[in-house]
Scaffold this active site. Sequence first.
Site, PDB file in Angstrom:
ATOM      1  N   ASN A   9      -2.101   6.187  17.843  1.00 25.21           N
ATOM      2  CA  ASN A   9      -1.326   5.833  16.601  1.00 25.21           C
ATOM      3  C   ASN A   9       0.120   5.355  17.568  1.00 25.21           C
ATOM      4  O   ASN A   9       0.894   6.064  18.034  1.00 25.21           O
ATOM      5  CB  ASN A   9      -0.982   6.925  15.733  1.00 25.21           C
ATOM      6  N   LYS A  16       1.213   8.132  20.003  1.00 28.94           N
ATOM      7  CA  LYS A  16       0.642   9.405  19.576  1.00 28.94           C
ATOM      8  C   LYS A  16      -0.743   9.360  19.906  1.00 28.94           C
ATOM      9  O   LYS A  16      -1.578   8.684  19.433  1.00 28.94           O
ATOM     10  CB  LYS A  16       0.801   9.738  18.099  1.00 28.94           C
ATOM     11  N   ARG A  86      -4.671   3.543  14.430  1.00 30.49           N
ATOM     12  CA  ARG A  86      -4.130   3.401  13.143  1.00 30.49           C
ATOM     13  C   ARG A  86      -3.538   1.784  13.248  1.00 30.49           C
ATOM     14  O   ARG A  86      -2.756   1.609  14.118  1.00 30.49           O
ATOM     15  CB  ARG A  86      -3.034   4.586  12.883  1.00 30.49           C
ATOM     16  N   HIS A 175       0.018   4.305   3.352  1.00 32.13           N
ATOM     17  CA  HIS A 175      -0.369   5.682   3.468  1.00 32.13           C
ATOM     18  C   HIS A 175      -1.749   5.841   2.995  1.00 32.13           C
ATOM     19  O   HIS A 175      -2.102   7.021   2.563  1.00 32.13           O
ATOM     20  CB  HIS A 175       0.575   6.674   2.640  1.00 32.13           C
ATOM     21  N   LEU A 204       4.852  12.805   0.563  1.00 32.81           N
ATOM     22  CA  LEU A 204       6.238  12.872   0.945  1.00 32.81           C
ATOM     23  C   LEU A 204       6.885  13.277   2.073  1.00 32.81           C
ATOM     24  O   LEU A 204       6.840  14.429   2.574  1.00 32.81           O
ATOM     25  CB  LEU A 204       7.083  13.959  -0.144  1.00 32.81           C
ATOM     26  N   GLY A 205       6.992  12.351   3.087  1.00 35.64           N
ATOM     27  CA  GLY A 205       7.293  12.637   4.474  1.00 35.64           C
ATOM     28  C   GLY A 205       8.696  11.877   4.657  1.00 35.64           C
ATOM     29  O   GLY A 205       9.403  11.705   3.885  1.00 35.64           O
ATOM     30  N   ARG A 236      14.993   4.971   3.662  1.00 36.21           N
ATOM     31  CA  ARG A 236      14.583   3.953   2.994  1.00 36.21           C
ATOM     32  C   ARG A 236      15.063   4.049   1.571  1.00 36.21           C
ATOM     33  O   ARG A 236      14.830   5.232   1.057  1.00 36.21           O
ATOM     34  CB  ARG A 236      13.009   3.491   2.999  1.00 36.21           C
ATOM     35  N   GLU A 380      -3.996  12.857   8.532  1.00 32.64           N
ATOM     36  CA  GLU A 380      -4.645  11.118   8.693  1.00 32.64           C
ATOM     37  C   GLU A 380      -5.263  11.289  10.160  1.00 32.64           C
ATOM     38  O   GLU A 380      -6.310  10.208  10.150  1.00 32.64           O
ATOM     39  CB  GLU A 380      -3.070  10.403   8.696  1.00 32.64           C
TER      40      GLU A 380
END
Length: 398
Positions: A9, A16, A86, A175, A204-205, A236, A380
Amino acid sequence: MEGTILVVNCGSSSLKVALFDAQLKKLSSGLAERLGKEDAFATVKGHPAQIELDALADHQQALSALVTVFRDDGLLDDAPAAVGHRVVHGGETFREAALINDDVLAAIKDCASLAPLHNPVNLAGIEATRALFPDIPQVAVFDTAFHQTLPEKAYLYALPSHLYNDWGVRRYGFHGTSHQFMANEAARILGKTPATTSIISAHLGNGCSITAIRDGNSADTSMGLTPLEGLVMGTRSGDVDPGLFDFLANQGVAPHEVHRLLNNESGLLGLSGQTNDMRTLCELADHGHEPSQTAIEVFCFRLARYVGAMMASLNHLDALVFTGGIGENSSLVRKKTLAHLSLFGFTIDDELNHHHGSISDGRIEGAESRFRVLVIPTNEELVIAREALASARPGMAG
Ligand code: AMP
């Protein structure tokens, strides 16, 4: 170890990775940060010391260093059996994960105009991995793919149709891997099949989105053409009046400044003037910091409004599901959000909520609640590993 799956990712200055065995058990994970900077470094779970990277190390050097650690730890033979990447935007081209070849790479490049900050770095990760493991199957897993089942009435904006026809301006949603994981996990917990399970999934992150999943398919979602629309997020804004752009232009704010303002300086950070971190905000609010209290109120109210909006896409609701760093860990956010939804018949059990559902197989609703409410940790990486295994070796998915 044979048959391992590597998940990659890439962010603009980070990488990652996670390594899974053939049964999809996670073996290790690593993170490289500040790539392209003088002080680039990497860490691997279980290794107390940082991994040295050259100054200005790029994604390829970071990947190579992390893979060397996995090999030295005896977790990886020469190469993994497959790699899952990803990829943020798959446009309308990708409805599911894709085994990467030159055509797929070209199509991902074509989607870059829709995600200029993300797709090019995702491609850099793919190129780096292909250089390191030229003969290994690589699979792209798209954040947008799960939402390709959105009906036209949910994905079209009320704009002149040539914007969609000529430039692909529509709601794509993001997401997707997390929402898909929620759909499957909720079905498992409820003892149903995914194809008969309908949920509202709130991820919700630092980024936040909510999706109505009808009988296993994404039916509506809050993020749109870009991951800026919808809920209040860390930095955001989520939804604003489109008239704001004109208003700001008249104040002399340049388009790139508007972009920064809405993406990097708004949301919880903008409202609180302090931080984008919900945990810190909750502490500040506890100590009476009013802007932090306001930020939490706006966050929860916007979320509750969207839960109401998502109801319009469902013919029944099996559960409202919370996930992501905030969704999994903030009992305050869940409680405040559900308090706005009493008219729908939602109630919460304070004790179960306090334990984040960990003592009740995820359940946090009150005994008299009309709907189930679940807290489910997202995963994920596991979805990407599973998709990589399934696409790379058809018939062998775990
Ligand atoms: P993620 O992007 O999924 O890692 O989520 C990051 C967000 O989760 C940040 O706003 C964190 O402050 C928030 N978070 C993590 N743990 C907690 C907690 N115990 N209480 C409130 N928020 C938390």
